[in-house]
Design an enzyme around this catalytic site. Structure first.
Site, PDB file in Angstrom:
ATOM      1  N   LYS A  20     120.550 108.502 -48.897  1.00  0.00           N
ATOM      2  CA  LYS A  20     121.565 109.179 -49.909  1.00  0.00           C
ATOM      3  C   LYS A  20     121.386 107.850 -51.085  1.00  0.00           C
ATOM      4  CE  LYS A  20     126.184 106.702 -49.027  1.00  0.00           C
ATOM      5  NZ  LYS A  20     127.172 106.945 -48.195  1.00  0.00           N
TER       6      LYS A  20
ATOM      7  N   GLU B  29     134.109 108.819 -50.870  1.00  0.00           N
ATOM      8  CA  GLU B  29     132.693 109.016 -50.884  1.00  0.00           C
ATOM      9  C   GLU B  29     133.646 110.662 -49.701  1.00  0.00           C
ATOM     10  OE1 GLU B  29     129.419 106.175 -49.445  1.00  0.00           O
ATOM     11  OE2 GLU B  29     131.029 105.513 -48.163  1.00  0.00           O
TER      12      GLU B  29
ATOM     13  N   TYR C 123     111.298 127.444 -39.286  1.00  0.00           N
ATOM     14  CA  TYR C 123     112.040 127.355 -39.616  1.00  0.00           C
ATOM     15  C   TYR C 123     113.257 127.738 -40.604  1.00  0.00           C
ATOM     16  CZ  TYR C 123     107.956 128.777 -43.352  1.00  0.00           C
ATOM     17  OH  TYR C 123     107.725 129.166 -43.146  1.00  0.00           O
TER      18      TYR C 123
ATOM     19  N   GLU D 281     123.568 107.312 -39.607  1.00  0.00           N
ATOM     20  CA  GLU D 281     122.856 107.307 -38.412  1.00  0.00           C
ATOM     21  C   GLU D 281     123.470 108.634 -37.882  1.00  0.00           C
ATOM     22  OE1 GLU D 281     122.467 102.959 -39.792  1.00  0.00           O
ATOM     23  OE2 GLU D 281     123.906 104.432 -40.478  1.00  0.00           O
TER      24      GLU D 281
END
Length: 120
Positions: free
Chosen positions: A100, A22, A54, A74
């Protein structure tokens, strides 16, 4: 206070994950950000300086998501929350959601999502 700016379904290519493949091959991550602040002044003045830009938030997220590497979603979400909250005094709270789609789960699943929220 319920004034919010939402950035939804931003897509970034990053190298995050627990497994080595990954972190080597990378993949797409989809990120939502919810910014809470008092936008009353911006509504009255119609001035960018009285709100949260933004486009700057998007650039901030892109920089972290595409150049830094994390094993855990996280950790990525926490880094985004903490760094954005620290950079914008006007911001009262932030929620980051990261999806994901390519997860190492042996079954049918659309995505895994992590949600982290921080406030002052």
């Amino acid at each position: 206070m319920a004034d919010k700016i939402l950035l939804k379904n931003m897509m970034f290519y990053g190298f995050h994950g627990v497994f080595e493949y990954e972190r080597e091959q990378g993949q797409r991550f989809y990120i939502d950000v919810e910014l809470t602040a008092d936008f009353d002044q911006a509504g009255k003045t119609d001035n960018l300086e009285d709100t949260i830009d933004y486009t700057a938030i998007y650039s901030h997220i892109k920089e972290i998501a595409e150049t830094q590497r994390f094993q855990l979603l996280e950790a990525l979400a926490s880094q985004l929350c903490d760094s954005i909250l620290a950079a914008y005094d006007r911001l009262q709270a932030i929620t980051v959601r990261i999806r994901k789609p390519a997860v190492p789960i042996p079954g049918q699943i659309d995505f895994v999502q992590v949600e982290i929220a921080r406030s002052r």
